[in-house]
Design a protein around this motif. Structure first.
Motif, PDB file in Angstrom:
ATOM      1  N   GLN A 166      22.587  29.590  41.812  1.00  0.00           N
ATOM      2  CA  GLN A 166      23.338  29.838  40.581  1.00  0.00           C
ATOM      3  C   GLN A 166      22.383  29.803  39.401  1.00  0.00           C
ATOM      4  O   GLN A 166      21.677  28.821  39.185  1.00  0.00           O
ATOM      5  CB  GLN A 166      24.432  28.781  40.398  1.00  0.00           C
ATOM      6  CG  GLN A 166      25.234  28.957  39.107  1.00  0.00           C
ATOM      7  CD  GLN A 166      26.359  27.955  39.003  1.00  0.00           C
ATOM      8  OE1 GLN A 166      27.379  28.062  39.661  1.00  0.00           O
ATOM      9  NE2 GLN A 166      26.161  26.956  38.141  1.00  0.00           N
ATOM     10  N   ASP A 201      26.020  33.163  37.393  1.00  0.00           N
ATOM     11  CA  ASP A 201      26.859  33.386  38.568  1.00  0.00           C
ATOM     12  C   ASP A 201      26.074  32.953  39.793  1.00  0.00           C
ATOM     13  O   ASP A 201      24.877  32.664  39.720  1.00  0.00           O
ATOM     14  CB  ASP A 201      27.277  34.855  38.689  1.00  0.00           C
ATOM     15  CG  ASP A 201      28.673  35.010  39.276  1.00  0.00           C
ATOM     16  OD1 ASP A 201      28.954  34.342  40.295  1.00  0.00           O
ATOM     17  OD2 ASP A 201      29.477  35.781  38.720  1.00  0.00           O
ATOM     18  N   GLY A 246      24.586  33.820  43.488  1.00  0.00           N
ATOM     19  CA  GLY A 246      24.216  34.970  44.292  1.00  0.00           C
ATOM     20  C   GLY A 246      22.726  35.046  44.548  1.00  0.00           C
ATOM     21  O   GLY A 246      22.031  34.026  44.570  1.00  0.00           O
ATOM     22  N   GLN A 271      28.686  36.662  43.007  1.00  0.00           N
ATOM     23  CA  GLN A 271      30.089  36.522  43.389  1.00  0.00           C
ATOM     24  C   GLN A 271      31.027  37.219  42.412  1.00  0.00           C
ATOM     25  O   GLN A 271      32.043  37.767  42.794  1.00  0.00           O
ATOM     26  CB  GLN A 271      30.445  35.038  43.497  1.00  0.00           C
ATOM     27  CG  GLN A 271      31.846  34.763  43.987  1.00  0.00           C
ATOM     28  CD  GLN A 271      32.043  33.325  44.430  1.00  0.00           C
ATOM     29  OE1 GLN A 271      32.092  33.037  45.615  1.00  0.00           O
ATOM     30  NE2 GLN A 271      32.140  32.428  43.467  1.00  0.00           N
ATOM     31  N   GLU A 301      32.526  35.895  39.433  1.00  0.00           N
ATOM     32  CA  GLU A 301      33.556  35.145  38.703  1.00  0.00           C
ATOM     33  C   GLU A 301      32.979  34.013  37.861  1.00  0.00           C
ATOM     34  O   GLU A 301      33.711  33.129  37.412  1.00  0.00           O
ATOM     35  CB  GLU A 301      34.602  34.607  39.678  1.00  0.00           C
ATOM     36  CG  GLU A 301      35.439  35.709  40.319  1.00  0.00           C
ATOM     37  CD  GLU A 301      36.461  35.168  41.287  1.00  0.00           C
ATOM     38  OE1 GLU A 301      37.105  34.156  40.967  1.00  0.00           O
ATOM     39  OE2 GLU A 301      36.598  35.749  42.378  1.00  0.00           O
ATOM     40  N   ILE A 334      32.275  28.390  40.672  1.00  0.00           N
ATOM     41  CA  ILE A 334      33.504  28.765  41.373  1.00  0.00           C
ATOM     42  C   ILE A 334      33.346  28.360  42.836  1.00  0.00           C
ATOM     43  O   ILE A 334      32.436  28.817  43.531  1.00  0.00           O
ATOM     44  CB  ILE A 334      33.773  30.269  41.266  1.00  0.00           C
ATOM     45  CG1 ILE A 334      33.939  30.667  39.799  1.00  0.00           C
ATOM     46  CG2 ILE A 334      34.995  30.664  42.070  1.00  0.00           C
ATOM     47  CD1 ILE A 334      35.094  30.001  39.094  1.00  0.00           C
ATOM     48  N   ASN A 351      36.891  34.006  46.523  1.00  0.00           N
ATOM     49  CA  ASN A 351      36.302  35.057  45.707  1.00  0.00           C
ATOM     50  C   ASN A 351      37.398  36.091  45.535  1.00  0.00           C
ATOM     51  O   ASN A 351      37.620  36.937  46.408  1.00  0.00           O
ATOM     52  CB  ASN A 351      35.069  35.647  46.390  1.00  0.00           C
ATOM     53  CG  ASN A 351      34.433  36.743  45.546  1.00  0.00           C
ATOM     54  OD1 ASN A 351      34.610  36.766  44.336  1.00  0.00           O
ATOM     55  ND2 ASN A 351      33.728  37.655  46.181  1.00  0.00           N
ATOM     56  N   HIS A 357      32.406  41.992  44.446  1.00  0.00           N
ATOM     57  CA  HIS A 357      31.147  41.386  44.055  1.00  0.00           C
ATOM     58  C   HIS A 357      30.610  42.058  42.791  1.00  0.00           C
ATOM     59  O   HIS A 357      31.082  43.125  42.380  1.00  0.00           O
ATOM     60  CB  HIS A 357      30.120  41.478  45.186  1.00  0.00           C
ATOM     61  CG  HIS A 357      30.429  40.573  46.336  1.00  0.00           C
ATOM     62  ND1 HIS A 357      31.212  40.958  47.405  1.00  0.00           N
ATOM     63  CD2 HIS A 357      30.090  39.280  46.584  1.00  0.00           C
ATOM     64  CE1 HIS A 357      31.333  39.961  48.260  1.00  0.00           C
ATOM     65  NE2 HIS A 357      30.669  38.922  47.779  1.00  0.00           N
ATOM     66  N   GLN A 358      29.625  41.410  42.201  1.00  0.00           N
ATOM     67  CA  GLN A 358      29.052  41.876  40.947  1.00  0.00           C
ATOM     68  C   GLN A 358      27.605  42.308  41.195  1.00  0.00           C
ATOM     69  O   GLN A 358      26.813  41.576  41.794  1.00  0.00           O
ATOM     70  CB  GLN A 358      29.105  40.753  39.907  1.00  0.00           C
ATOM     71  CG  GLN A 358      28.631  41.145  38.518  1.00  0.00           C
ATOM     72  CD  GLN A 358      28.884  40.049  37.502  1.00  0.00           C
ATOM     73  OE1 GLN A 358      29.328  38.958  37.841  1.00  0.00           O
ATOM     74  NE2 GLN A 358      28.613  40.320  36.238  1.00  0.00           N
ATOM     75  N   ASN A 404      31.021  45.119  38.038  1.00  0.00           N
ATOM     76  CA  ASN A 404      31.793  44.062  38.686  1.00  0.00           C
ATOM     77  C   ASN A 404      32.972  44.715  39.405  1.00  0.00           C
ATOM     78  O   ASN A 404      33.926  45.184  38.763  1.00  0.00           O
ATOM     79  CB  ASN A 404      32.277  43.042  37.651  1.00  0.00           C
ATOM     80  CG  ASN A 404      32.683  41.721  38.284  1.00  0.00           C
ATOM     81  OD1 ASN A 404      32.968  41.654  39.473  1.00  0.00           O
ATOM     82  ND2 ASN A 404      32.712  40.666  37.489  1.00  0.00           N
ATOM     83  N   ASN A 432      32.777  38.726  34.520  1.00  0.00           N
ATOM     84  CA  ASN A 432      32.804  37.416  35.185  1.00  0.00           C
ATOM     85  C   ASN A 432      33.058  36.280  34.197  1.00  0.00           C
ATOM     86  O   ASN A 432      32.947  35.107  34.539  1.00  0.00           O
ATOM     87  CB  ASN A 432      31.493  37.164  35.938  1.00  0.00           C
ATOM     88  CG  ASN A 432      30.301  37.015  35.001  1.00  0.00           C
ATOM     89  OD1 ASN A 432      30.395  37.310  33.807  1.00  0.00           O
ATOM     90  ND2 ASN A 432      29.175  36.575  35.534  1.00  0.00           N
ATOM     91  N   SER A 446      43.222  43.119  39.239  1.00  0.00           N
ATOM     92  CA  SER A 446      41.785  43.385  39.332  1.00  0.00           C
ATOM     93  C   SER A 446      41.498  44.843  38.994  1.00  0.00           C
ATOM     94  O   SER A 446      42.325  45.729  39.237  1.00  0.00           O
ATOM     95  CB  SER A 446      41.267  43.077  40.747  1.00  0.00           C
ATOM     96  OG  SER A 446      41.842  43.954  41.703  1.00  0.00           O
TER      97      SER A 446
END
Length: 399
Positions: A135, A168, A170, A193, A195, A199, A203, A207-208, A249, A258, A271
């Motif tokens: 993160q 975030d 990832g 992820q 968000e 988090i 999910n 994904h971003q 995203n 996010n 979404s």
């Protein structure tokens, strides 16, 4: 504040201090102390920093009315960094302890406070290729990636607060190469992820994906000055960095990609695909600095809907923004700075009018960015709303 968590952290630091072969106090601003393993198989630098902020605000239409004032610990953080097993495997851990650092607990963080800002490892697996996992900040706009402790003014601009993609969880792949003896190109690619930070439950969307390219036609800045406010190093030759970031995203469930609020509907969450574009530049030469940023956010379908097609009242915050910021070192320790920020919302979607903010700042750098006093005065021009005047004074100290 969770004092039990802080006690555990401090106990861990004490344990490492006792069991390390070498413990020494670095120069002020370089950390509280360094730890080196008995066989030099790991290092750890431990630091702390605090920001104390006072603000006064008034409505400014027809005179100064409705005064408000506030004093707070804006930021209070512990930082840990070094390498594990090999210098090619570096890590960073940063914990936030102030209320503003922690943020609100929610069902998506298992109702726990969000102490963790950064928790990331960086593996230089080949040449100029580095793989990040964990993160941390996404490779978005320059102003966001600049540490809050290295800012030219008291805090970041409205562009950043409205459009940034922050942190975030990832993976990131980073690389750099030279086009000539001085021309450097740096690239970053991220899958996250989507968000935001901390988090832990599910999910909800897709994904971003983020890509960034930076161009350095005149070579690197002194002391990583491309990601620090002010030209404290008085660059002898002009230095320029130009960056381009694109973020996508997929099936985002928050109204600012996010960031922002979850868009709820009758079946759970709405979404849509959200894309964000950033273009930025940093220039420095002989005490003069200039930073420019442009941001744009768009969405495939910005209006949140229920299952029957009716509107929920939520919408993606689509629009664009421009931030222009400059500063000049009047001496080696005093700087005068100015900033103009314009926010243009898509009024047909958000119903919001334009925002224009003008800021004049003054900084006293006692030990560079590690010990400084900053103050600024801002005028906020709001279309269709009451205009505001804001004064801020902040003390910043880093160990």
């Amino acid at each position: 504040m969770n004092y039990k968590s802080i006690l555990i952290t401090l106990s861990m630091v004490a344990f490492l201090s006792v069991n390390a072969q070498e413990t020494n106090a670095p120069k002020f601003g370089k950390g509280l102390f360094n730890l080196v393993g008995k066989d030099s198989s790991f290092t750890m630098n431990i630091g702390a920093r605090m920001q104390f902020l006072g603000t006064s605000q008034w409505d400014s239409d027809g005179g100064l009315t409705n005064p408000e004032s506030n004093m707070l610990v804006r930021r209070a953080r512990l930082k840990f960094g070094g390498y594990a097993f090999t210098p090619k495997l570096q890590y960073k851990l940063e914990l936030g302890l102030s209320n503003r650092d922690i943020g609100k607990a929610s069902a998506f963080t298992n109702e726990a406070p969000k102490y963790i800002l950064d928790a990331v490892v960086k593996w230089n697996f080949s040449g100029n290729w580095v793989l990040w996992f964990g993160q941390t900040k996404l490779p978005g706009n320059r102003e966001r990636v600049i540490s809050s402790g290295n800012l030219q003014q008291v805090d970041r601009s409205l562009l950043n607060s409205r459009f940034n993609i922050d942190r975030d969880m990832g993976m990131q792949l980073r690389h750099k190469f030279k086009l000539s003896d001085t021309f450097i190109v740096k690239e970053a690619f991220s899958i996250a992820q989507g968000e935001g930070r901390n988090i832990t439950t599910g999910n909800l969307g897709g994904h971003q994906y983020t890509a960034r390219v930076e161009l350095y036609p005149f070579g690197n800045f002194a002391s990583k000055g491309d990601y620090k406010g002010s030209d404290l190093k008085f660059e002898e030759k002009p230095k320029l960095a130009v960056g381009f970031s694109y973020d996508f995203n997929n099936d985002a469930v928050k109204n600012r990609s996010n960031q922002g609020s979850y868009m709820t509907n009758d079946t759970g969450f709405y979404s849509t695909n959200i894309s964000t574009l950033f273009i930025d530049a940093m220039y420095k030469h002989k005490g003069f600095s200039f930073m420019a940023e442009y941001a744009n956010r768009d969405a495939e379908d910005p209006f949140a809907k229920n299952s029957d097609g009716s509107l929920t009242g939520d919408e993606v915050q689509v629009g664009n923004a421009l931030n222009l910021q400059t500063g000049y070192m009047l001496s080696k320790t005093v700087e005068l700075s100015g900033r103009y920020t314009n926010i243009e919302w898509d009024k047909t979607v958000t119903g919001k009018g334009a925002e224009n903010q003008y800021t004049l700042g003054l900084s006293k750098y006692i030990v560079g960015h590690k010990l400084k006093v900053q103050t600024d005065l801002s005028y906020l021009d709001l279309t269709g709303k009451t205009n505001q005047l804001l004064y801020r004074l902040q003390v910043d100290i880093h160990f």
